[in-house]
Design an enzyme around this catalytic site. Structure first.
Site, PDB file in Angstrom:
ATOM      1  N   TRP A  23       0.849  -1.189   0.000  1.00 34.08           N
ATOM      2  CA  TRP A  23       0.000   0.000   0.000  1.00 34.08           C
ATOM      3  C   TRP A  23       0.887   1.242   0.000  1.00 34.08           C
ATOM      4  O   TRP A  23       1.910   1.256   0.662  1.00 34.08           O
ATOM      5  CB  TRP A  23      -0.890  -0.021   1.243  1.00 34.08           C
ATOM      6  CG  TRP A  23      -2.025   0.943   1.184  1.00 34.08           C
ATOM      7  CD1 TRP A  23      -2.091   2.139   1.820  1.00 34.08           C
ATOM      8  CD2 TRP A  23      -3.242   0.806   0.460  1.00 34.08           C
ATOM      9  NE1 TRP A  23      -3.274   2.756   1.542  1.00 34.08           N
ATOM     10  CE2 TRP A  23      -4.008   1.945   0.696  1.00 34.08           C
ATOM     11  CE3 TRP A  23      -3.757  -0.189  -0.374  1.00 34.08           C
ATOM     12  CZ2 TRP A  23      -5.266   2.139   0.147  1.00 34.08           C
ATOM     13  CZ3 TRP A  23      -5.000  -0.008  -0.919  1.00 34.08           C
ATOM     14  CH2 TRP A  23      -5.738   1.140  -0.663  1.00 34.08           C
ATOM     15  N   GLU A  59      -1.246  -6.245   7.808  1.00 33.69           N
ATOM     16  CA  GLU A  59      -0.738  -7.610   7.652  1.00 33.69           C
ATOM     17  C   GLU A  59       0.719  -7.773   8.099  1.00 33.69           C
ATOM     18  O   GLU A  59       1.218  -8.901   8.175  1.00 33.69           O
ATOM     19  CB  GLU A  59      -0.880  -8.054   6.196  1.00 33.69           C
ATOM     20  CG  GLU A  59      -2.318  -8.249   5.753  1.00 33.69           C
ATOM     21  CD  GLU A  59      -3.094  -6.952   5.492  1.00 33.69           C
ATOM     22  OE1 GLU A  59      -4.322  -6.964   5.665  1.00 33.69           O
ATOM     23  OE2 GLU A  59      -2.468  -5.930   5.126  1.00 33.69           O
ATOM     24  N   HIS A  89     -10.361   4.660  10.746  1.00 31.86           N
ATOM     25  CA  HIS A  89      -9.584   3.539  10.215  1.00 31.86           C
ATOM     26  C   HIS A  89      -8.081   3.781  10.383  1.00 31.86           C
ATOM     27  O   HIS A  89      -7.332   2.858  10.697  1.00 31.86           O
ATOM     28  CB  HIS A  89      -9.939   3.332   8.735  1.00 31.86           C
ATOM     29  CG  HIS A  89      -9.284   2.141   8.124  1.00 31.86           C
ATOM     30  ND1 HIS A  89      -9.617   0.854   8.471  1.00 31.86           N
ATOM     31  CD2 HIS A  89      -8.315   2.041   7.185  1.00 31.86           C
ATOM     32  CE1 HIS A  89      -8.874   0.010   7.775  1.00 31.86           C
ATOM     33  NE2 HIS A  89      -8.080   0.697   6.983  1.00 31.86           N
ATOM     34  N   ASN A 114      10.214  -1.063  13.933  1.00 32.13           N
ATOM     35  CA  ASN A 114       8.973  -0.518  13.390  1.00 32.13           C
ATOM     36  C   ASN A 114       9.283   0.697  12.523  1.00 32.13           C
ATOM     37  O   ASN A 114       9.530   1.781  13.019  1.00 32.13           O
ATOM     38  CB  ASN A 114       8.019  -0.146  14.524  1.00 32.13           C
ATOM     39  CG  ASN A 114       6.678   0.344  14.033  1.00 32.13           C
ATOM     40  OD1 ASN A 114       6.491   0.602  12.842  1.00 32.13           O
ATOM     41  ND2 ASN A 114       5.748   0.496  14.946  1.00 32.13           N
TER      42      ASN A 114
END
Length: 159
Positions: A23, A59, A89, A114
């Protein structure tokens, strides 16, 4: 009392994984390229890097857990980009992804860096993917190398 600190020196024979969301590919591709360059620039052989692509940031923790449990990687880098929209969201994905990645690291003992950007605007992401604020992919790769070295040192000292 001993003092321990990781160095930017990958343990000999160590493999690393980069997991990246597909994405927002303009951003995530730049993050992946910088992470790969940082690993190689700090002595990690290109053949010791595994790149895994997932559909989106949500994911990333599942893939990170699969890799961590397999036990083949000294550290994992998770890269993605979540841009605030008009709904909640954004918060759900950004917070859930971050919490999931931390859980993987704590549950498995494998460091998970991260490098998921959670930004207000696409321009903010561009600034953190090679723009005016550097590249979070590079930063995450450096964290992964240092943590892999630190974990090695801590394991050796426990023997």
């Amino acid at each position: 009392m001993p003092y321990f600190e990781g160095d930017l020196r990958a343990p000999e024979g160590a493999r690393f994984a980069i997991i990246a969301s597909r994405w927002n590919p303009r951003i995530t591709d730049a993050l992946v390229a910088a992470a790969r360059q940082a690993f190689v620039g700090n002595g990690v052989d290109e053949a010791a890097l595994d790149v895994v692509r997932v559909p989106g940031a949500w994911e990333l923790p599942v893939a990170a857990r699969q890799l961590a449990v397999a036990g083949r990687h000294a550290a994992i880098v998770a890269l993605g980009c979540v841009v605030r929209g008009d709904t909640r969201h954004y918060e759900q994905v950004a917070d859930g992804t971050s919490e999931g990645l931390m859980r993987v690291a704590l549950d498995t003992g494998v460091p998970v860096a991260n490098g998921v950007l959670a930004v207000e605007r696409f321009e903010d992401a561009s600034a953190r993917a090679g723009g005016s604020h550097g590249n979070k992919g590079e930063e995450a790769a450096l964290v992964a190398i240092e943590m892999a070295d630190l974990c090695r040192k801590l394991q050796e000292s426990a023997r």
